[in-house]
Write an enzyme that holds these catalytic residues in place. Structure first.
Site, PDB file in Angstrom:
ATOM      1  N   LYS A 163     -13.557  -0.341  -4.363  1.00 11.94           N
ATOM      2  CA  LYS A 163     -14.858  -0.175  -3.237  1.00 11.94           C
ATOM      3  C   LYS A 163     -15.830   0.626  -4.053  1.00 11.94           C
ATOM      4  O   LYS A 163     -16.840   0.221  -4.045  1.00 11.94           O
ATOM      5  CB  LYS A 163     -13.944   0.744  -2.326  1.00 11.94           C
ATOM      6  CG  LYS A 163     -13.392  -0.003  -1.098  1.00 11.94           C
ATOM      7  CD  LYS A 163     -12.675   0.594  -0.046  1.00 11.94           C
ATOM      8  CE  LYS A 163     -12.027  -0.252   0.993  1.00 11.94           C
ATOM      9  NZ  LYS A 163     -11.603   0.755   2.261  1.00 11.94           N
ATOM     10  N   GLU A 193       0.892  -1.183   0.077  1.00 11.64           N
ATOM     11  CA  GLU A 193      -0.090  -0.118   0.027  1.00 11.64           C
ATOM     12  C   GLU A 193       0.707   1.359  -0.052  1.00 11.64           C
ATOM     13  O   GLU A 193       0.420   2.299  -0.770  1.00 11.64           O
ATOM     14  CB  GLU A 193      -0.931  -0.022   1.232  1.00 11.64           C
ATOM     15  CG  GLU A 193      -2.282  -1.042   1.030  1.00 11.64           C
ATOM     16  CD  GLU A 193      -3.024  -0.983   2.334  1.00 11.64           C
ATOM     17  OE1 GLU A 193      -3.698   0.175   2.359  1.00 11.64           O
ATOM     18  OE2 GLU A 193      -3.200  -2.097   3.061  1.00 11.64           O
ATOM     19  N   HIS A 252       7.931 -27.162   3.161  1.00 14.72           N
ATOM     20  CA  HIS A 252       7.547 -28.262   2.460  1.00 14.72           C
ATOM     21  C   HIS A 252       6.859 -27.928   1.024  1.00 14.72           C
ATOM     22  O   HIS A 252       6.199 -28.593   0.226  1.00 14.72           O
ATOM     23  CB  HIS A 252       6.070 -28.829   3.335  1.00 14.72           C
ATOM     24  CG  HIS A 252       6.790 -29.217   4.586  1.00 14.72           C
ATOM     25  ND1 HIS A 252       7.168 -30.547   4.754  1.00 14.72           N
ATOM     26  CD2 HIS A 252       6.838 -28.434   5.840  1.00 14.72           C
ATOM     27  CE1 HIS A 252       7.517 -30.580   6.015  1.00 14.72           C
ATOM     28  NE2 HIS A 252       7.495 -29.424   6.786  1.00 14.72           N
TER      29      HIS A 252
HETATM   30  O1  PA5 Z   1      -4.975   0.465   4.712  1.00 13.95           O
HETATM   31  C1  PA5 Z   1      -5.947   0.647   4.097  1.00 13.95           C
HETATM   32  O2  PA5 Z   1      -6.552   1.928   3.657  1.00 13.95           O
HETATM   33  C2  PA5 Z   1      -6.986  -0.537   3.663  1.00 13.95           C
HETATM   34  O3  PA5 Z   1      -5.972  -1.797   3.962  1.00 13.95           O
HETATM   35  C3  PA5 Z   1      -8.163  -0.419   4.546  1.00 13.95           C
HETATM   36  O4  PA5 Z   1      -7.648  -0.712   5.882  1.00 13.95           O
HETATM   37  C4  PA5 Z   1      -9.258  -1.456   4.061  1.00 13.95           C
HETATM   38  O5  PA5 Z   1      -9.727  -1.194   2.767  1.00 13.95           O
HETATM   39  C5  PA5 Z   1     -10.417  -1.587   4.888  1.00 13.95           C
HETATM   40  O6  PA5 Z   1     -10.714  -0.168   5.346  1.00 13.95           O
HETATM   41  P1  PA5 Z   1     -11.124   0.056   6.902  1.00 13.95           P
HETATM   42  O7  PA5 Z   1      -9.975  -0.120   7.417  1.00 13.95           O
HETATM   43  O8  PA5 Z   1     -11.644   1.322   6.642  1.00 13.95           O
HETATM   44  O9  PA5 Z   1     -12.226  -0.729   7.188  1.00 13.95           O
END
Ligand code: PA5
Length: 319
Positions: free
Chosen positions: A313, A204, A220
């Site tokens: 999303k 990310e 394994h």
């Molecule tokens: O780090 C991020 O932005 C994502 O991995 C979010 O955590 C993920 O999409 C879930 O969203 P939220 O944490 O708002 O539930």
């Protein structure tokens, strides 16, 4: 707030508060959350298992709930920083439908609203962060709900503060080694959640593909892939372990390092620094966070935006 400020705030996000929840009344605990919120559950579950918790715990990353959840003797913790993640909202509705005991952790959003209108406790965390940089806030709420002692959490926080410069420098040094390779993070049962945090942060923040595998299972299967030199040379290997790992697992860590070295690879080997398992986990988490930050810089990426996640999303919400 800049990514650097968010990252720097991690130690100060770790804050203890009193919570009188009596876990002994529950037959199971299910943690629900995705991505940067779901990792909170992975870390807390590892910590609970390490301290000998006998209640079966499930980390559920998806829609609905595991079949075992049925009635108020089952605790369901729904974690979503934004409060708007549809998988977690689905788990929440299902938990209400099955009359489980529910607790939420969010900064508000729909989950916060639904918790309010259904009389469910929402342990609120501050707004203004991206989920993965609010780890300390969410984890503190969850660990306190699970009964952590003040001293243990504060000791882990102070350990992070005292190692701060060293952590940042280590992060920069490792980022240099990962640049232009695909990172593969090998872990042990005690560091599996940490490796997943590293992978997610590299994905990310540094917009980098990254993969994980865990000992002993990887002995394994994964190891045979190393025989393909053409592909192996595109990978950068990291091995993360904890001094309290099972002796046989530790022996396997050494064998893994030796085999990689014999193949000409130079694995980055890291053990957490700290007096407790929690301190060592926080230390490793924070090194990984800085690695992802510096690696983003090397590739010329901004750490905060996650356009592909946002696009998915949006698209799924239209269906
Ligand atoms: O780090 C991020 O932005 C994502 O991995 C979010 O955590 C993920 O999409 C879930 O969203 P939220 O944490 O708002 O539930």
């Amino acid at each position: 707030m800049s990514p650097e400020q968010m990252l720097k705030s991690f130690p100060d996000q770790l804050d203890w508060e009193k919570n009188d929840t009596d876990l002994s009344t529950y037959r199971t605990i299910t943690f629900c959350g995705m991505g940067g919120s779901g990792i909170v559950a992975d870390i807390a579950k590892s910590w609970m298992e390490h301290r000998g918790c006998k209640i079966p715990m499930i980390v559920h990353k998806g829609y609905g709930l595991p079949n075992v959840v049925d009635g108020e003797e089952h605790l369901v913790v729904c974690i979503s920083y934004s409060g708007n993640t549809e998988e977690t909202l689905s788990a929440f509705s299902e938990a209400l439908r099955r009359q489980a005991t529910v607790v939420c952790i969010s900064s508000g959003g729909k989950l916060g609203e639904l918790a309010g209108s259904n009389g469910v406790l929402n342990l609120e965390v501050p707004q203004g962060f991206v989920p993965r940089f609010a780890l300390g806030f969410m984890l503190s709420k969850l660990l306190c709900l699970l009964g952590i002692d003040r001293e243990e959490l504060e000791d882990a926080r102070e350990n992070l503060k005292s190692l701060y410069e060293n952590i940042k420098n280590k992060g920069e040094e490792i980022a240099q080694k990962l640049y232009s390779y695909i990172p593969v993070i090998y872990s042990t049962p005690l560091t599996e959640a940490i490796a997943y945090r590293w992978k997610s942060q590299l994905n990310e923040n540094a917009k980098t593909p990254a993969y994980t595998a865990t000992l002993p299972e990887m002995h394994h299967n994964e190891v045979v892939g190393w025989e393909n030199a053409e592909l192996r040379n595109k990978l950068a290997f990291l091995v993360i372990f904890d001094p309290k790992d099972n002796d046989r697992v530790r022996a396997r860590v050494d064998i893994t390092i030796k085999l990689l070295k014999d193949l000409g690879a130079v694995p980055v080997v890291l053990g957490g620094d700290g007096n407790s398992y929690l301190s060592r986990m926080f230390h490793l988490i924070h090194v990984g966070d800085w690695v992802s930050y510096y690696l983003a810089g090397k590739y010329g990426f901004q750490p905060l935006p996650t356009e592909t996640i946002d696009r998915i999303k949006r698209e799924i919400s239209k269906l």
